[in-house]
Write an enzyme that holds these catalytic residues in place. Structure first.
Site, PDB file in Angstrom:
ATOM      1  N   GLU B  48       0.874  -1.158   0.000  1.00 41.84           N
ATOM      2  CA  GLU B  48       0.000   0.000   0.000  1.00 41.84           C
ATOM      3  C   GLU B  48       0.920   1.219   0.000  1.00 41.84           C
ATOM      4  O   GLU B  48       1.582   1.511   0.988  1.00 41.84           O
ATOM      5  CB  GLU B  48      -0.849  -0.053   1.268  1.00 41.84           C
ATOM      6  CG  GLU B  48      -1.957   0.952   1.330  1.00 41.84           C
ATOM      7  CD  GLU B  48      -2.606   0.920   2.714  1.00 41.84           C
ATOM      8  OE1 GLU B  48      -2.885  -0.168   3.253  1.00 41.84           O
ATOM      9  OE2 GLU B  48      -2.792   2.001   3.268  1.00 41.84           O
ATOM     10  N   ASP B  59      -3.451  10.766  10.165  1.00 36.42           N
ATOM     11  CA  ASP B  59      -2.200  10.111  10.538  1.00 36.42           C
ATOM     12  C   ASP B  59      -1.606  10.623  11.834  1.00 36.42           C
ATOM     13  O   ASP B  59      -1.691  11.806  12.149  1.00 36.42           O
ATOM     14  CB  ASP B  59      -1.182  10.270   9.407  1.00 36.42           C
ATOM     15  CG  ASP B  59      -1.516   9.368   8.233  1.00 36.42           C
ATOM     16  OD1 ASP B  59      -1.605   8.143   8.445  1.00 36.42           O
ATOM     17  OD2 ASP B  59      -1.733   9.892   7.120  1.00 36.42           O
ATOM     18  N   TYR B 173     -11.215  -2.387   4.663  1.00 32.74           N
ATOM     19  CA  TYR B 173     -10.158  -1.970   5.579  1.00 32.74           C
ATOM     20  C   TYR B 173     -10.807  -1.654   6.916  1.00 32.74           C
ATOM     21  O   TYR B 173     -11.494  -0.654   7.053  1.00 32.74           O
ATOM     22  CB  TYR B 173      -9.471  -0.732   5.001  1.00 32.74           C
ATOM     23  CG  TYR B 173      -8.179  -0.300   5.682  1.00 32.74           C
ATOM     24  CD1 TYR B 173      -8.086  -0.144   7.063  1.00 32.74           C
ATOM     25  CD2 TYR B 173      -7.047  -0.011   4.915  1.00 32.74           C
ATOM     26  CE1 TYR B 173      -6.907   0.268   7.658  1.00 32.74           C
ATOM     27  CE2 TYR B 173      -5.870   0.411   5.509  1.00 32.74           C
ATOM     28  CZ  TYR B 173      -5.802   0.542   6.876  1.00 32.74           C
ATOM     29  OH  TYR B 173      -4.642   0.962   7.464  1.00 32.74           O
TER      30      TYR B 173
END
Lengths: 394, 261
Positions: B48, B59, B173
């Site tokens: 990925e 993040d 995911y």
């Protein structure tokens, strides 16, 4: 048609471009806001605090000497007279009450110069809410007094050391906190930016500025003004003034962005010089490079120093409901001096951008009536002024 | 190779997918290709590759710093596509592209996806493009045969899960923590419950990511999912070791330890 639509769009601008975890938070917030904005208990409380605590309604002051000097009829909407010294308290009160009604014990917020942070710390103290403020490390150093004010009020100020260490990074960090702690935390965003429902909600809480101004001007001169003039960073004071006049098509809106060092250098003129992009949750104008990376902004006015702008402003620009232009640091400084010396009112450097633009307006439109949103008072900026003058030997 | 084939192959072998996330251009653009090859050598099943963005909202500090470093080292879409082209002829495992939306929006959504397709990318994950905003994206991706991977989080309710599943291709995911990327403790029991529910209502593989930083966690997650996604741990390892001699070999060795191969 009432904007935004159900998905949070103003024409092609707005929306909800956020990671999945935040989608859930935002849907919860949208539902809560729709519910409480119609709730009489909520409305009563908000009205009470705005009146008794913040000091509303604020005056619409006819600035006689300034008017004579310019050859215009200038009215100042005195948001600088509010508790904590700026319009930010309107939104902080509205959203902190919402947090209270939603049963969230903890409030977080981002702040650039510290004005929004101080307003949030203030209302959290009032409403007995735990308060954490994210602030860029660079801003913490530049705005020591506001950091101290927040601490005195009982808030925790969390330094942000990522990215450019300024407002946009503080905003990113607040979102990250919210994603992690959404179950007990309310994110009190400070401007008409971000994902839906924030642009709508903050506008609604700031619209009290324009509602009052409209009624006041009709009482004073029995007709609507020709122009509304306000500075635009994220765009909350300007939208607060403009929005209630939206259907008064003859009233022209002028938004003044910060040209900083100049439009070919570092600036914050997002609508004037930026392009359409997706930044911090909404589709709007943004300062970006050709690869879609967000650029750093600059303005002498810390509250305008932001590379994005509210989606409703982008819509006003695209539909030509408002006109946007930019005024640089040096000109804002002139506006600051002008109002201080003619009217005995020290304006915030943000508002000084709008004040300066009156000169340009006066050149072409003698005798017209203008309402300027004086979004805040300038005491907070005296350090910046001191440095500015020292550097230039003024 | 398409993701579907990859997952079928893994199933036949009785194995779970190990997916490695690395940001493109970190620590510098020319290292991305050798890093990806080392990861493949270490036994990674799917790579990925992230496109660095100036404002990575989802993040944690490790990946924030890595993407900032990549941008400072000159990572951009031009050298990204250049590297992708080279990788497409030297890597046999599938590549998935993870990105924030603005670089894609600026480049042009359709043009971006076409370019990825031409470099044999099999799927995309756009972090800040939730299902409500994904209309055009889904249309373009379906037309081009690029799989669209979406996230499901611990706060996603079941009604929304179904909507997400309908729009998902390749795999789902599952984000194991409410929060951002980076090392965390994982509440396995509740994650397992959610993953099992997803698998009951969808035939798609479900992989688990965010917070996974050790071989033990990979093993634990593999008990109930179809694979584990590891990002921050690899980024941290690369950051600490890329200046050292034999870096690519130690990276491959570290990776195979993580994925137990």
């Amino acid at each position: 048609m009432k904007l935004p639509d159900k998905k949070g769009y103003f024409g092609q601008f707005g929306g909800k471009y956020v990671p999945e975890t935040l989608s859930v938070c935002l849907n919860e917030l949208t539902i809560a806001y729709q519910k409480y904005k119609k709730d009489s208990g909520f409305k009563k409380k908000l009205d009470f605090y705005l009146r008794e605590y913040a000091g509303r309604p604020t005056a619409l002051y006819f600035a006689e000497r300034l008017s004579k000097h310019l050859g215009l009829k200038v009215y100042l909407k005195r948001e600088d007279l509010l508790h904590t010294g700026a319009h930010k308290i309107n939104n902080a009160l509205g959203q902190a009450l919402l947090a209270k009604f939603m049963g969230k014990p903890r409030v977080i917020a981002e702040t650039g110069a510290g004005q929004h942070g101080v307003a949030v710390a203030t209302v959290c103290s009032l409403l007995c809410l735990e308060c954490d403020i994210y602030m860029g490390q660079a801003d913490i150093q530049r705005q020591a007094m506001n950091v101290l004010r927040m601490k005195v009020l009982g808030a925790r100020v969390i330094p942000v050391k990522s990215g450019s260490k300024t407002l946009k990074d503080a905003c990113n960090e607040a979102f990250r906190d919210w994603v992690t702690n959404v179950r007990n935390t309310y994110y009190l965003l400070g401007s008409v930016v971000g994902p839906h429902p924030y642009p709508m909600m903050v506008r609604d809480f700031q619209a009290v500025i324009g509602r009052e101004a409209r009624a006041q001007i009709l009482k004073k001169q029995a007709k609507l003004p020709d122009y509304l003039l306000a500075c635009v960073g994220g765009g909350s004071n300007s939208l607060g003034l403009f929005y209630p006049f939206f259907n008064d098509r003859k009233v022209k809106f002028i938004g003044v962005e910060a040209a900083g060092f100049g439009l070919s250098g570092l600036h914050s003129a997002t609508l004037v010089k930026g392009g359409v992009g997706v930044f911090q949750g909404s589709r709007s104008y943004v300062l970006q490079d050709k690869f879609g990376q967000i650029k750093n902004a600059h303005s002498i006015a810390p509250g305008l120093d932001y590379p994005g702008v509210g989606p409703e402003h982008s819509y006003y620009k695209a539909s030509q409901r408002a006109q946007y232009l930019a005024v640089g640091d040096a000109q804002a400084y002139q506006g600051f001096k002008l109002l201080s010396q003619l009217e005995g009112i020290i304006p915030a450097l943000e508002s000084s951008h709008a004040v300066y633009y009156l000169n340009q307006l006066a050149k072409k439109h003698k005798g017209k009536t203008v309402i300027v949103c004086l979004s805040g008072r300038g005491d907070k900026d005296l350090d910046i002024i001191k440095h500015y003058e020292a550097e230039r030997k003024i | 190779m398409r993701l579907k084939e990859k997952f079928n192959q893994l199933k036949k072998q009785g194995r779970k997918a190990f997916i490695a996330y690395v940001p493109f251009g970190f620590p510098e653009p020319k290292l991305t290709k050798p890093i990806c090859l080392a990861l493949a050598k270490g036994g990674v099943d799917i790579i990925e590759l992230g496109i660095p963005f100036s404002d990575p909202l989802a993040d944690g500090p490790i990946i924030q710093q890595a993407t900032a470093k990549a941008l400072a080292a000159g990572a951009n879409l031009d050298n990204f596509f250049g590297t992708l082209k080279e990788l497409s002829s030297s890597l046999t495992i599938p590549i998935v592209i993870m990105t924030y939306y603005n670089p894609v929006f600026k480049y042009g959504l359709e043009r971006f996806l076409k370019r990825l397709k031409s470099h044999r990318v099999c799927a995309t994950l756009i972090v800040d493009l939730p299902i409500e905003e994904a209309g055009q994206y889904l249309k373009s991706a379906r037309g081009l045969g690029v799989d669209t991977v979406f996230f499901v989080t611990p706060t996603t309710d079941q009604k929304r899960m179904r909507k997400i599943i309908n729009r998902s291709r390749g795999f789902i995911y599952y984000i194991s923590v409410t929060g951002i990327t980076g090392p965390k403790n994982i509440a396995y029991r509740s994650v397992a419950r959610q993953v099992e529910f997803l698998k009951k209502i969808s035939p798609l593989p479900v992989c688990v990511g965010f917070g996974i930083h050790s071989a033990e966690q990979v093993r634990a997650v593999n008990e109930f999912s179809d694979g584990a996604i590891v990002g921050s741990a690899l980024v941290e390892f690369i950051d600490k070791n890329y200046r050292k001699k034999g870096f690519l070999n130690t990276l491959a060795a570290y990776t195979s330890k993580l994925c137990m191969k």
